[in-house]
Scaffold this motif. Structure first.
Motif, PDB file in Angstrom:
ATOM      1  N   ASN A  54      47.285  69.470  42.947  1.00  0.00           N
ATOM      2  CA  ASN A  54      48.487  68.642  43.035  1.00  0.00           C
ATOM      3  C   ASN A  54      48.064  67.212  43.345  1.00  0.00           C
ATOM      4  O   ASN A  54      47.891  66.834  44.508  1.00  0.00           O
ATOM      5  CB  ASN A  54      49.436  69.137  44.117  1.00  0.00           C
ATOM      6  CG  ASN A  54      50.650  68.220  44.277  1.00  0.00           C
ATOM      7  OD1 ASN A  54      50.945  67.409  43.401  1.00  0.00           O
ATOM      8  ND2 ASN A  54      51.347  68.339  45.392  1.00  0.00           N
ATOM      9  N   PRO A  55      47.876  66.395  42.302  1.00  0.00           N
ATOM     10  CA  PRO A  55      47.431  65.020  42.521  1.00  0.00           C
ATOM     11  C   PRO A  55      48.573  64.054  42.816  1.00  0.00           C
ATOM     12  O   PRO A  55      48.363  62.847  42.823  1.00  0.00           O
ATOM     13  CB  PRO A  55      46.757  64.682  41.193  1.00  0.00           C
ATOM     14  CG  PRO A  55      47.561  65.441  40.190  1.00  0.00           C
ATOM     15  CD  PRO A  55      47.949  66.726  40.870  1.00  0.00           C
ATOM     16  N   HIS A  56      49.770  64.568  43.047  1.00  0.00           N
ATOM     17  CA  HIS A  56      50.943  63.714  43.241  1.00  0.00           C
ATOM     18  C   HIS A  56      51.443  63.715  44.685  1.00  0.00           C
ATOM     19  O   HIS A  56      51.242  64.670  45.430  1.00  0.00           O
ATOM     20  CB  HIS A  56      52.084  64.160  42.327  1.00  0.00           C
ATOM     21  CG  HIS A  56      51.798  64.023  40.874  1.00  0.00           C
ATOM     22  ND1 HIS A  56      51.155  65.019  40.141  1.00  0.00           N
ATOM     23  CD2 HIS A  56      52.044  63.013  40.001  1.00  0.00           C
ATOM     24  CE1 HIS A  56      51.036  64.623  38.888  1.00  0.00           C
ATOM     25  NE2 HIS A  56      51.557  63.421  38.774  1.00  0.00           N
ATOM     26  N   GLY A 345      52.593  57.681  34.515  1.00  0.00           N
ATOM     27  CA  GLY A 345      52.106  58.690  35.447  1.00  0.00           C
ATOM     28  C   GLY A 345      53.106  59.108  36.496  1.00  0.00           C
ATOM     29  O   GLY A 345      52.776  59.909  37.379  1.00  0.00           O
ATOM     30  N   ASN A 346      54.327  58.581  36.432  1.00  0.00           N
ATOM     31  CA  ASN A 346      55.360  58.950  37.398  1.00  0.00           C
ATOM     32  C   ASN A 346      56.095  60.200  36.945  1.00  0.00           C
ATOM     33  O   ASN A 346      56.352  60.390  35.755  1.00  0.00           O
ATOM     34  CB  ASN A 346      56.372  57.817  37.557  1.00  0.00           C
ATOM     35  CG  ASN A 346      55.732  56.518  38.004  1.00  0.00           C
ATOM     36  OD1 ASN A 346      55.093  56.454  39.049  1.00  0.00           O
ATOM     37  ND2 ASN A 346      55.882  55.472  37.200  1.00  0.00           N
ATOM     38  N   LYS A 369      50.852  59.265  41.573  1.00  0.00           N
ATOM     39  CA  LYS A 369      49.495  59.750  41.826  1.00  0.00           C
ATOM     40  C   LYS A 369      49.078  59.361  43.248  1.00  0.00           C
ATOM     41  O   LYS A 369      49.397  58.267  43.734  1.00  0.00           O
ATOM     42  CB  LYS A 369      48.528  59.138  40.804  1.00  0.00           C
ATOM     43  CG  LYS A 369      48.787  59.597  39.368  1.00  0.00           C
ATOM     44  CD  LYS A 369      48.487  61.072  39.196  1.00  0.00           C
ATOM     45  CE  LYS A 369      48.761  61.545  37.764  1.00  0.00           C
ATOM     46  NZ  LYS A 369      47.876  60.906  36.789  1.00  0.00           N
ATOM     47  N   LYS A 370      48.369  60.236  43.909  1.00  0.00           N
ATOM     48  CA  LYS A 370      48.002  60.020  45.298  1.00  0.00           C
ATOM     49  C   LYS A 370      47.148  58.786  45.520  1.00  0.00           C
ATOM     50  O   LYS A 370      47.129  58.231  46.607  1.00  0.00           O
ATOM     51  CB  LYS A 370      47.270  61.260  45.838  1.00  0.00           C
ATOM     52  CG  LYS A 370      48.188  62.448  46.033  1.00  0.00           C
ATOM     53  CD  LYS A 370      47.448  63.663  46.564  1.00  0.00           C
ATOM     54  CE  LYS A 370      48.404  64.829  46.783  1.00  0.00           C
ATOM     55  NZ  LYS A 370      47.707  66.055  47.262  1.00  0.00           N
ATOM     56  N   SER A 371      46.483  58.315  44.483  1.00  0.00           N
ATOM     57  CA  SER A 371      45.679  57.114  44.604  1.00  0.00           C
ATOM     58  C   SER A 371      46.530  55.858  44.527  1.00  0.00           C
ATOM     59  O   SER A 371      46.072  54.759  44.816  1.00  0.00           O
ATOM     60  CB  SER A 371      44.617  57.081  43.505  1.00  0.00           C
ATOM     61  OG  SER A 371      45.229  57.129  42.220  1.00  0.00           O
ATOM     62  N   SER A 372      47.801  56.028  44.092  1.00  0.00           N
ATOM     63  CA  SER A 372      48.682  54.873  43.940  1.00  0.00           C
ATOM     64  C   SER A 372      49.146  54.368  45.301  1.00  0.00           C
ATOM     65  O   SER A 372      49.230  55.113  46.268  1.00  0.00           O
ATOM     66  CB  SER A 372      49.908  55.237  43.095  1.00  0.00           C
ATOM     67  OG  SER A 372      49.505  55.651  41.802  1.00  0.00           O
TER      68      SER A 372
END
Length: 373
Positions: A54-56, A345-346, A369-372
Motif C-alpha cells: 500500500n504505497p498510498h 497518481g491520486n 503516494k506516501k513520498s508525496s
C-alpha cells in the motif's frame, strides 16, 4: 528378477507416472476453466490483501467544505490537475475542488439520491439520481433520472421520468452509474440493490444514449449468468475499448468486448462498488460492501434479505491490471463506494457511511503516494 527386467519395469513405471502427471495437469486446466476464473488460478480468488503493498496515504482534512454539510460521496470526476468534481448527497449536490481541496465552483442542484457523475467528450456532466433504496417518501415521486449539465451548471437535458421505476427506452429502473463511451456516447448502468419493494425486482441492464439523449440500445437482464447483471454499479473502458462492469451484487467484474461478447469475469477484486481504469490499464476497484449485511435480491448469491455479502473479504481499494487481472496493491482502512483516479497518481474514494470517523474530515477521501508532500 533379472537386471534387464528391472530396467524394463522402471521404464514402464516412469512412463505410467508421466501419463498420470499429464492427465492431472489437463484436468487442472479444465477445473480452472469451470471454476469461473477463466484463466486465472483459483488461488487468486482469495486475494492476500494483507500481503499486498500500500504505497498510498490519505490526506487529512481534505477537502475544505466550509459551512457545507458533508454528504455521501458517490460521483467523482478528476479534473486532471489534482482536484475533482464531486456529486454528493448534500446541498449543493455538485462541487468542484482544486488540488488543495478548496471549492472552485458549485452547482445549486439537489437530488433524491445522488448516485453517479461522469463527463462526456464535450466537457458536460451527467449526474445520476437513482431515487431512494427503500420505501422512503421519495419512492415513486423523485429519482430514476439522469441529468446533463454544462460545465457552468446549466441543465441541458433530462433522461427518465421522475419517480417512474421501469426499464424502458425513456425510463430507468434505478440508474446507478454512467460513463462516456469511446465513440462519444453515454452508457448508463441501470438496476440497484437494495431497491424499493414496490419497484420492479428485475430488469437490471446497461443502456446507451447519444450525447443528445437519444436512446440507442440496451443490453443484459437480471441474473447471475455471464452477460446478466445484479445491481451493475460501475463502468470503465480499458485501452482496447473493452467494457468493465462492476456487477456488484454478483460479486464480480464482467468484461465485454466492443460487440458486448463476454471476455471474462473476475471475482478476485472483491465485491466491486466501482471501477476505474487509467491510460496504462491500471485497474482500480473499490469495495464498500464485502462482509457486511446488505439487502439483496431473492436470487442473490448469498440469498435474499439482509445477508452478509461476499463473506470473508475486506473493504478497501484494490489496484491491479486490466490487462491480465493481476493484483498489486491494497488500500485498507476505508470502505469507499465512490471511486476515481487521475494520471498524477491520486486516488479518490467516496464514503457513504462512517464519514464522521474519516480523517479526511468528511465523506470524500484523497489518497496520494506516501513520498508525496
Amino acid at each position: 528378477m533379472t537386471t534387464s527386467r528391472r530396467r524394463r519395469f522402471s521404464y514402464v513405471a516412469v512412463l505410467v507416472m508421466a501419463i498420470v502427471v499429464a492427465a492431472i495437469a489437463v484436468c487442472g486446466v479444465e477445473l480452472m476453466a469451470q471454476a469461473g476464473g477463466r484463466g486465472l488460478p483459483p488461488a487468486i480468488e482469495s486475494a492476500p490483501d494483507n500481503a499486498m503493498d500500500n504505497p498510498h496515504q490519505m490526506l487529512a482534512n481534505w477537502p475544505h467544505l466550509g459551512t457545507i454539510k458533508s454528504g455521501a460521496a458517490i460521483g467523482i470526476v478528476p479534473d486532471g490537475k489534482g482536484g475533482v468534481w464531486l456529486q454528493h448527497r448534500s446541498d449543493p449536490a455538485i462541487l468542484h475542488f482544486d488540488a488543495s481541496g478548496n471549492i472552485l465552483k458549485r452547482f445549486e442542484v439537489t437530488f433524491s439520491s445522488a448516485h453517479g457523475l461522469c463527463q462526456d467528450q464535450d466537457g458536460n456532466f451527467w449526474a445520476v439520481d437513482s431515487g431512494p433504496f427503500g420505501d422512503a417518501p421519495d419512492a415513486g415521486v423523485r429519482g430514476n433520472q439522469v441529468f446533463k449539465y454544462s460545465p457552468d451548471g446549466k441543465l441541458l437535458l433530462t433522461l427518465g421520468k421522475a419517480g417512474v421505476s421501469k426499464a424502458g427506452p425513456d425510463t430507468f429502473l434505478q440508474p446507478s452509474a454512467c460513463r462516456a463511451t469511446p465513440d462519444g456516447n453515454i452508457l448508463i448502468a441501470d438496476g440497484h440493490w437494495p431497491r424499493p419493494a414496490k419497484s420492479p425486482q428485475d430488469g437490471d441492464r446497461l443502456v446507451w444514449y447519444t450525447r443528445d439523449g437519444k436512446f440507442i440500445k440496451e443490453f443484459g437482464r437480471h441474473g447471475r449468468k455471464p452477460g446478466e447483471f445484479m445491481g451493475p454499479h460501475g463502468l470503465a473502458f480499458d485501452s482496447k475499448g473493452r467494457l468493465f462492469v462492476a456487477d456488484r451484487s454478483n460479486n464480480r467484474i464482467q468484461i465485454f468486448d466492443k460487440d458486448m461478447k463476454i471476455v471474462d469475469e473476475w471475482r478476485h477484486f472483491g465485491r466491486p462498488s466501482n471501477v476505474w481504469i487509467l491510460k496504462d490499464d491500471t485497474l482500480i476497484v473499490s469495495d464498500s460492501e464485502s462482509n457486511r449485511r446488505i439487502g439483496g435480491a431473492e436470487d442473490a448469491p448469498e440469498g435474499a434479505g439482509n445477508a452478509i455479502r461476499n463473506p470473508g473479504w475486506k473493504n478497501g481499494i484494490r489496484v491491479g491490471s486490466a490487462k491480465d487481472g493481476s493484483l498489486r496493491q491494497f488500500i485498507d482502512g476505508t470502505q469507499p463506494e465512490g471511486l476515481a483516479a487521475d494520471e498524477l497518481g491520486n486516488i479518490f474514494g467516496g464514503l457513504t457511511g462512517g464519514c464522521d470517523a474519516s480523517k479526511s474530515g468528511g465523506c470524500l477521501q484523497k489518497f496520494v503516494k506516501k513520498s508525496s508532500r
